[in-house]
Design an enzyme around this catalytic site. Sequence first.
Site, mmCIF file in Angstrom:
data_model
loop_
_atom_site.group_PDB
_atom_site.id
_atom_site.type_symbol
_atom_site.label_atom_id
_atom_site.label_comp_id
_atom_site.label_asym_id
_atom_site.label_seq_id
_atom_site.Cartn_x
_atom_site.Cartn_y
_atom_site.Cartn_z
ATOM 1 N N LYS A 22 8.005 6.373 -22.999
ATOM 2 C CA LYS A 22 7.982 7.837 -23.171
ATOM 3 C C LYS A 22 8.765 8.523 -22.050
ATOM 4 C CE LYS A 22 4.353 10.235 -21.542
ATOM 5 N NZ LYS A 22 4.547 11.396 -20.662
ATOM 6 N N ASN A 23 8.492 8.108 -20.796
ATOM 7 C CA ASN A 23 9.061 8.847 -19.666
ATOM 8 C C ASN A 23 10.541 8.541 -19.440
ATOM 9 O OD1 ASN A 23 6.664 10.105 -19.397
ATOM 10 N ND2 ASN A 23 6.004 8.997 -17.554
ATOM 11 N N ARG A 101 5.563 19.483 -19.506
ATOM 12 C CA ARG A 101 6.339 19.769 -18.305
ATOM 13 C C ARG A 101 7.751 19.209 -18.352
ATOM 14 N NH1 ARG A 101 4.313 21.434 -13.730
ATOM 15 N NH2 ARG A 101 6.016 20.398 -12.660
ATOM 16 N N CYS A 125 -1.202 22.140 -14.431
ATOM 17 C CA CYS A 125 -1.671 21.222 -15.450
ATOM 18 C C CYS A 125 -2.892 20.491 -14.915
ATOM 19 C CB CYS A 125 -0.570 20.273 -15.908
ATOM 20 S SG CYS A 125 -0.417 18.808 -14.951
ATOM 21 N N ARG A 130 1.568 20.825 -9.389
ATOM 22 C CA ARG A 130 2.886 20.384 -9.839
ATOM 23 C C ARG A 130 3.976 21.464 -9.755
ATOM 24 N NH1 ARG A 130 2.093 16.790 -15.130
ATOM 25 N NH2 ARG A 130 3.879 15.640 -14.367
ATOM 26 N N LYS A 170 10.694 14.944 -0.444
ATOM 27 C CA LYS A 170 9.589 14.215 -1.061
ATOM 28 C C LYS A 170 10.155 13.567 -2.325
ATOM 29 C CE LYS A 170 5.037 15.368 -2.763
ATOM 30 N NZ LYS A 170 3.983 16.355 -2.805
ATOM 31 N N VAL A 171 9.616 12.423 -2.708
ATOM 32 C CA VAL A 171 10.131 11.755 -3.916
ATOM 33 C C VAL A 171 9.588 12.472 -5.150
ATOM 34 C CG1 VAL A 171 10.167 9.618 -5.252
ATOM 35 C CG2 VAL A 171 10.223 9.522 -2.752
ATOM 36 N N SER A 172 10.488 12.929 -6.010
ATOM 37 C CA SER A 172 10.064 13.562 -7.268
ATOM 38 C C SER A 172 10.898 13.000 -8.411
ATOM 39 C CB SER A 172 10.264 15.074 -7.194
ATOM 40 O OG SER A 172 10.279 15.636 -8.491
ATOM 41 N N VAL A 173 10.199 12.460 -9.400
ATOM 42 C CA VAL A 173 10.878 11.925 -10.583
ATOM 43 C C VAL A 173 11.620 13.053 -11.299
ATOM 44 C CG1 VAL A 173 10.483 10.843 -12.838
ATOM 45 C CG2 VAL A 173 9.187 10.070 -10.836
ATOM 46 N N ASP A 315 0.351 6.632 -12.733
ATOM 47 C CA ASP A 315 0.066 6.625 -14.179
ATOM 48 C C ASP A 315 -0.790 5.431 -14.613
ATOM 49 O OD1 ASP A 315 1.483 8.942 -14.389
ATOM 50 O OD2 ASP A 315 3.275 8.049 -15.278
ATOM 51 N N ILE A 337 -0.293 10.801 -5.104
ATOM 52 C CA ILE A 337 0.775 11.578 -5.763
ATOM 53 C C ILE A 337 0.270 12.930 -6.280
ATOM 54 C CG2 ILE A 337 2.586 11.528 -7.553
ATOM 55 C CD1 ILE A 337 2.965 9.199 -5.641
ATOM 56 N N ARG A 407 -0.142 11.800 -27.049
ATOM 57 C CA ARG A 407 1.068 12.237 -26.340
ATOM 58 C C ARG A 407 1.847 11.038 -25.824
ATOM 59 N NH1 ARG A 407 0.290 16.893 -22.079
ATOM 60 N NH2 ARG A 407 2.521 16.501 -22.084
HETATM 61 C C1 EPZ Z 1 6.712 12.218 -13.680
HETATM 62 O O1 EPZ Z 1 6.187 13.524 -13.528
HETATM 63 C C2 EPZ Z 1 6.038 11.611 -14.883
HETATM 64 N N1 EPZ Z 1 6.338 12.401 -16.067
HETATM 65 C C3 EPZ Z 1 4.534 11.543 -14.657
HETATM 66 O O2 EPZ Z 1 3.939 10.905 -15.765
HETATM 67 C C4 EPZ Z 1 4.263 10.709 -13.398
HETATM 68 O O3 EPZ Z 1 2.882 10.723 -13.134
HETATM 69 C C5 EPZ Z 1 5.028 11.304 -12.211
HETATM 70 O O4 EPZ Z 1 6.439 11.417 -12.539
HETATM 71 C C6 EPZ Z 1 4.908 10.464 -10.962
HETATM 72 O O5 EPZ Z 1 5.341 9.161 -11.213
HETATM 73 C C7 EPZ Z 1 7.393 12.110 -16.803
HETATM 74 O O6 EPZ Z 1 8.187 11.245 -16.477
HETATM 75 C C8 EPZ Z 1 7.587 12.868 -18.063
HETATM 76 P P1 EPZ Z 1 7.008 14.195 -9.744
HETATM 77 P P2 EPZ Z 1 6.899 14.568 -12.557
HETATM 78 O O7 EPZ Z 1 7.967 15.336 -9.723
HETATM 79 O O8 EPZ Z 1 8.349 14.340 -12.587
HETATM 80 C C9 EPZ Z 1 5.345 16.971 -6.226
HETATM 81 C C10 EPZ Z 1 2.427 10.703 -17.558
HETATM 82 O O9 EPZ Z 1 1.193 10.540 -17.605
HETATM 83 N N2 EPZ Z 1 6.477 17.881 -6.499
HETATM 84 O O10 EPZ Z 1 7.508 12.839 -9.368
HETATM 85 O O11 EPZ Z 1 6.391 15.919 -12.902
HETATM 86 C C11 EPZ Z 1 4.339 16.911 -7.370
HETATM 87 O O12 EPZ Z 1 3.438 18.005 -7.338
HETATM 88 C C12 EPZ Z 1 3.030 11.679 -16.560
HETATM 89 O O13 EPZ Z 1 3.236 10.121 -18.301
HETATM 90 C C13 EPZ Z 1 6.719 18.935 -5.633
HETATM 91 O O14 EPZ Z 1 6.002 19.145 -4.661
HETATM 92 O O15 EPZ Z 1 6.285 14.114 -11.165
HETATM 93 C C14 EPZ Z 1 3.689 15.585 -7.131
HETATM 94 O O16 EPZ Z 1 2.716 15.704 -6.141
HETATM 95 C C15 EPZ Z 1 1.997 12.488 -15.824
HETATM 96 N N3 EPZ Z 1 7.778 19.774 -5.919
HETATM 97 C C16 EPZ Z 1 4.842 14.722 -6.613
HETATM 98 O O17 EPZ Z 1 5.829 15.651 -6.138
HETATM 99 C C17 EPZ Z 1 8.593 19.586 -6.983
HETATM 100 O O18 EPZ Z 1 9.547 20.375 -7.179
HETATM 101 C C18 EPZ Z 1 5.485 13.800 -7.644
HETATM 102 O O19 EPZ Z 1 5.781 14.551 -8.811
HETATM 103 C C19 EPZ Z 1 8.350 18.493 -7.845
HETATM 104 C C20 EPZ Z 1 7.286 17.641 -7.580
#
Ligand code: EPZ
Length: 429
Positions: A22-23, A101, A125, A130, A170-173, A315, A337, A407
């Site tokens: 999915k992701n 999202r 959420c 987030r 910070k690492v953000s996907v 996850d 996370i 989902r």
């Molecule tokens: C992705 O979400 C995934 N979603 C999530 O899977 C997964 O849990 C997450 O990455 C972490 O691996 C999809 O791929 C569709 P992040 P994402 O940005 O991209 C903070 C599932 O169940 N952050 O890596 O939204 C954030 O708050 C879902 O399939 C900031 O501070 O996650 C978090 O603490 C749920 N500022 C951390 O970074 C930002 O601008 C990681 O979030 C962006 C993120």
Amino acid sequence: MDRIKIVGGGELNGTIPISGAKNAALPLMIASLLTADRVTLKNVPNLADVNLLARILRNHGTDLAVDGKRTSPNLQGETFHLTARDIVDTTAPYEMVSRMRASFWVLGPILARMRQAKVSLPGGCAIGTRPVDLHLTGLKALGAEIEIDGGYVLAKAPKGLHGAHIIFPKVSVGATHNVLLAAALAKGETVIENAAREPEVGDVAALLVKMGVQIEGIGTSTLRIQGRDRLDGAIHTVLPDRIETGTFAMVVAATGGDVVLEDTRIELLQNALDVLAATGTTVTPTASGIRITRRKGEIEPVTVETQPYPGFPTDLQAQLMALMTRAHGTSVIRETIFENRFMHVQELARLGADIQLHGDTATIKGVKHLRGAPVMATDLRASVSLVIAGLMAEGETTVGRVYHLDRGFERLEEKLSRCGANIERLSSG
Ligand code: EPZ
């Protein structure tokens, strides 16, 4: 609303086909906005989130043709042909973005191609606040002018985007996807440091390479992208879902038995499989997947903290916790996370689990028995943890609000019941 009824107790034996991720499917579909040519994606899972994104992309002007039948009995993924010849609408409305999202990630590609985009802020959420600050800082570095108005991000780049050197704090996907997609159509070179290394980011980069973008460092935390004026169409197969793989592996660890997870790859979730091995489960590679075996014997407790890839995935945190409720001793799981990703704890307690929460850390004392009860799903991964607990529990468990499950898990009940699980969907009619 549909519910899932489970009668726990039995072992699982057989084969489970793993779907496309999915992701990865979501950002790969979004990447099709970068070109007027056709992007074909194979192995797309049939999930509520994929269908919602398809609607959002159609709204922007994407033509989507699907090969393969949704009801195909062999559970094969579908083939999507996506053609965004013209982007007819550069707005992604609140009603859609607030439901998923990942749809916020259309911002980068629409801005890069159309030089403007208006995308709703996604809002909070269930699993945490987030924010999207990293997405916006990254796009500003590429030359976007950004304003927030009425709950929307208004982004403009009248002269187009340009390359930049971005170091994420910070690492953000999601921020990595958004900036990577935008950089593909930006002028010159973009370097992203501290990029997410999740395999799904690598899959998107692999598609972009097929579309004509030169990218170095795929799979590492430094991506070096040479933007192009125009991208080509491409054909790409969505990589296997490592979270679905890990979830079924934990199901087998929980129930006992011998199951082959087909069409998946060990290296996508090595860390989670190492944790599973430490619980006393045998993990063996096969020619096209992974064999998971657990015979009689105790489930050993573990201490784990979630981390960005290649660490233990957030996850899979809820699923591991469900498994640890029956461990022989005390386990500790720290969630680093998302700040609020413990909603399953109260529901697991309804089945008799003994879990104490202190800030970001859960301490789980294994119990001898769980007993079935009605429980409520709160988010996608939390809901599947309740299924795992239900399969271990004595008696009947019903899981409500299963739309969360739909989902992200394709035909969960069917895949499990084929291996002998007593699980069925109770349709609300
Ligand atoms: C992705 O979400 C995934 N979603 C999530 O899977 C997964 O849990 C997450 O990455 C972490 O691996 C999809 O791929 C569709 P992040 P994402 O940005 O991209 C903070 C599932 O169940 N952050 O890596 O939204 C954030 O708050 C879902 O399939 C900031 O501070 O996650 C978090 O603490 C749920 N500022 C951390 O970074 C930002 O601008 C990681 O979030 C962006 C993120």
